[in-house]
Scaffold this motif. Structure first.
Motif, mmCIF file in Angstrom:
data_model
loop_
_atom_site.group_PDB
_atom_site.id
_atom_site.type_symbol
_atom_site.label_atom_id
_atom_site.label_comp_id
_atom_site.label_asym_id
_atom_site.label_seq_id
_atom_site.Cartn_x
_atom_site.Cartn_y
_atom_site.Cartn_z
ATOM 1 N N PRO A 74 -1.535 11.738 4.797
ATOM 2 C CA PRO A 74 -1.684 10.984 3.549
ATOM 3 C C PRO A 74 -0.644 11.422 2.522
ATOM 4 N N PRO A 75 -0.254 10.533 1.640
ATOM 5 C CA PRO A 75 0.696 10.920 0.588
ATOM 6 C C PRO A 75 0.082 11.958 -0.337
ATOM 7 N N GLY A 76 0.937 12.751 -0.982
ATOM 8 C CA GLY A 76 0.456 13.802 -1.871
ATOM 9 C C GLY A 76 0.931 15.148 -1.398
ATOM 10 N N ASN A 77 0.466 16.184 -2.085
ATOM 11 C CA ASN A 77 0.931 17.520 -1.737
ATOM 12 C C ASN A 77 0.242 18.085 -0.515
ATOM 13 N N MET A 125 0.852 -1.186 0.000
ATOM 14 C CA MET A 125 0.000 0.000 0.000
ATOM 15 C C MET A 125 0.885 1.231 0.000
ATOM 16 N N GLU A 126 0.360 2.292 -0.545
ATOM 17 C CA GLU A 126 1.100 3.549 -0.517
ATOM 18 C C GLU A 126 1.159 4.033 0.920
ATOM 19 N N THR A 127 2.349 4.233 1.424
ATOM 20 C CA THR A 127 2.516 4.591 2.829
ATOM 21 C C THR A 127 2.291 6.075 3.046
ATOM 22 N N CYS A 128 1.884 6.402 4.258
ATOM 23 C CA CYS A 128 1.702 7.799 4.628
ATOM 24 C C CYS A 128 3.066 8.449 4.882
ATOM 25 N N ILE A 129 3.067 9.758 4.941
ATOM 26 C CA ILE A 129 4.303 10.511 5.145
ATOM 27 C C ILE A 129 4.518 10.724 6.637
ATOM 28 N N GLY A 133 -6.171 17.327 3.359
ATOM 29 C CA GLY A 133 -5.444 18.085 4.368
ATOM 30 C C GLY A 133 -5.438 17.396 5.719
ATOM 31 N N SER A 134 -5.917 16.168 5.773
ATOM 32 C CA SER A 134 -6.060 15.473 7.054
ATOM 33 C C SER A 134 -4.711 15.073 7.643
ATOM 34 N N LEU A 135 -4.688 14.920 8.957
ATOM 35 C CA LEU A 135 -3.514 14.462 9.700
ATOM 36 C C LEU A 135 -3.937 13.296 10.584
ATOM 37 N N PHE A 136 -3.061 12.293 10.731
ATOM 38 C CA PHE A 136 -3.392 11.095 11.495
ATOM 39 C C PHE A 136 -2.481 10.979 12.724
ATOM 40 N N ALA A 141 -6.346 5.679 1.930
ATOM 41 C CA ALA A 141 -6.821 5.055 0.690
ATOM 42 C C ALA A 141 -8.331 5.152 0.504
ATOM 43 N N GLN A 142 -9.039 5.743 1.461
ATOM 44 C CA GLN A 142 -10.488 5.842 1.341
ATOM 45 C C GLN A 142 -10.879 6.727 0.162
ATOM 46 N N PRO A 143 -11.879 6.325 -0.613
ATOM 47 C CA PRO A 143 -12.308 7.127 -1.772
ATOM 48 C C PRO A 143 -12.670 8.551 -1.365
ATOM 49 N N GLY A 144 -12.064 9.520 -2.057
ATOM 50 C CA GLY A 144 -12.335 10.916 -1.733
ATOM 51 C C GLY A 144 -11.584 11.424 -0.532
ATOM 52 N N GLY A 145 -10.777 10.566 0.094
ATOM 53 C CA GLY A 145 -10.056 10.965 1.293
ATOM 54 C C GLY A 145 -10.845 10.638 2.540
ATOM 55 N N PRO A 146 -10.174 10.508 3.681
ATOM 56 C CA PRO A 146 -10.863 10.101 4.915
ATOM 57 C C PRO A 146 -11.877 11.114 5.419
#
Length: 428
Positions: free
Chosen positions: A110-113, A66-70, A128-131, A159-164
């Motif tokens: 999440p990965p991405g900008n 899976m694509e890992t988070c940053i 823009g979410s943070l975990f 990985a949730q559709p549309g973001g968490p």
């Protein structure tokens, strides 16, 4: 040693498999699961992969990539917007030689900008979410369960559709369910008596909302400051409820599934410690002290589930920090006491000292020794200052939580802070 053994009996999350806890079987005592799960799983959503002797397990299999988070340390300032401190602290058990710390924490995005997009009024903001997550493993392989959870749950959220944040409650529930599946796939039969509790916080920095998912007895507690209130000015607000087997709804589900809710029987025949989940009145196994968890294969047919209880909290100016921690902290310190200790050092901009102070307070309460792991996290925020600490504790600041337009011109001694504990995580 007698006192330490007594504390161990009262605090251990799962009893079966510990030589000092085994008792001779009672005549006629059965250990079979009821047929409830098989008959009503379609209606109730309980696991149905069991046979007469318990749960069946497939051989361990590698997990799909899976694509890992940053990780937090690799995030740029724009991704940390509004988060001042992320500190993580952990104190291993000192009464058990060679003990492996079974807790795990993660702070990531999440990965991405990371640019938040969408319509806030429509509730469609995302990216823009943070975990922030804390996991407390138990059983022989609890450290492996916690490690899988810390790696996979954030990835499933991202990985949730549309973001968490498109559907936070459904996203958190799905992430816990898929993480539980990953744990079974990764460990196979070894998951039978090993598991983990967990708290996952998804922060929406645009709408300033915390979405919290919880299984077990780790806890997320807000520190709230009331400048005009009467003493004490600091108050604690729990965002989670300890999910114990003797809660009415939890007990009903467990007993309908064929489980028994009773405390451990001491050597003198009296009940010792908290209520636990057993497969029969003989109280032989598994002896789990929580009603929801990740893993714990032997408890699945007894009504213990991995479905989290999800809550949300709209951050207010009075919300200064969030403490997320495992039961190693909360078994010794109450919510109010932990908040008072934390606030004392956060007011001086010393979140790393706050974590150390919490661990020392637990040590004093336990007579000079840590009888359980002390992982915790702290998240805090401040209007005009952002800083990242790494001293066994996390502190993060919700973006612009106390910005001038949000504060309506009010001035505060320190910004909002959030603390997590499962390796004591503090967000400030």
């Amino acid at each position: 040693m007698a006192n330490q053994d007594q504390k161990f009996r009262e605090r251990a999350s799962v009893m079966f498999g510990r030589p000092s806890m085994r008792k001779a079987p009672r005549a006629g005592a059965g250990g079979l699961c009821s047929c409830f799960d098989g008959c009503f799983s379609a209606l109730m959503g309980f696991p149905a992969d069991q046979v007469a002797g318990g749960v069946t397990y497939a051989d361990p299999q590698p997990l799909e990539p899976m694509e890992t988070c940053i990780p937090w340390a690799e995030l740029g300032p724009e991704r940390k917007a509004g988060v001042k401190h992320v500190e993580v602290g952990s104190g291993a058990k000192e009464c058990a030689v060679g003990w492996v710390n079974q807790d795990a924490t993660t702070a990531c995005a999440p990965p991405g900008n990371g640019e938040a997009t969408g319509d806030f009024s429509a509730g469609t903001t995302h990216d823009g979410s943070l975990f922030f997550c804390v996991f407390d493993g138990h059983g022989k392989l609890g450290h492996e369960v916690a490690a899988v959870a810390a790696e996979r749950l954030p990835a499933h959220l991202a990985a949730q559709p549309g973001g968490p944040l498109a559907a936070p409650k459904k996203s958190i529930e799905a992430a816990f369910r898929k993480t539980d599946d990953d744990i079974y796939q990764s460990l196979g039969p070894r998951v039978e008596y090993s598991g983990s509790t967990g708290v996952a916080v998804v922060m929406d920095p645009i709408s300033r909302v915390l979405h919290v998912g919880n299984v077990g007895d780790s806890r997320a507690v807000l520190g709230q400051y009331s400048p005009d209130g009467r003493s004490p000015r600091w108050n604690a607000r729990a965002l989670t409820t300890d999910l114990k087997p003797d809660l009415p709804d939890e007990r009903e589900r467990i007993e309908l599934s064929g489980g028994t809710v009773m405390a451990l029987e001491g050597d003198d025949g009296t009940d010792v410690g908290p209520a636990r989940v057993w497969d029969s009145v003989a109280r032989e196994k598994p002896g789990l002290a929580v009603s929801r968890s990740l893993g714990d294969g032997a408890s699945r047919c007894l009504g213990v589930i991995a479905e989290p209880v999800v809550t949300m909290h709209q951050l207010q100016p009075m919300d200064r920090f969030l403490l997320i921690a495992t039961d190693g902290l909360w078994d010794s310190l109450g919510n109010e006491q932990a908040v008072r200790i934390t606030s004392r050092y956060l007011e001086r901009n010393l979140p790393h000292v706050a974590i150390k102070a919490l661990i020392e307070a637990v040590r004093r309460e336990e007579g000079g020794q840590l009888v359980d792991e002390q992982p915790s996290s702290l998240l805090s925020s401040e209007c005009h200052r952002r800083e990242n600490f790494e001293c066994g504790l996390w502190a993060a600041q919700p973006p612009s939580l106390l910005s001038p337009e949000y504060c309506s011109g009010e001035q505060f001694e320190c910004g909002p802070e959030l603390v997590c504990r499962a390796r004591c995580l503090i967000l400030a």
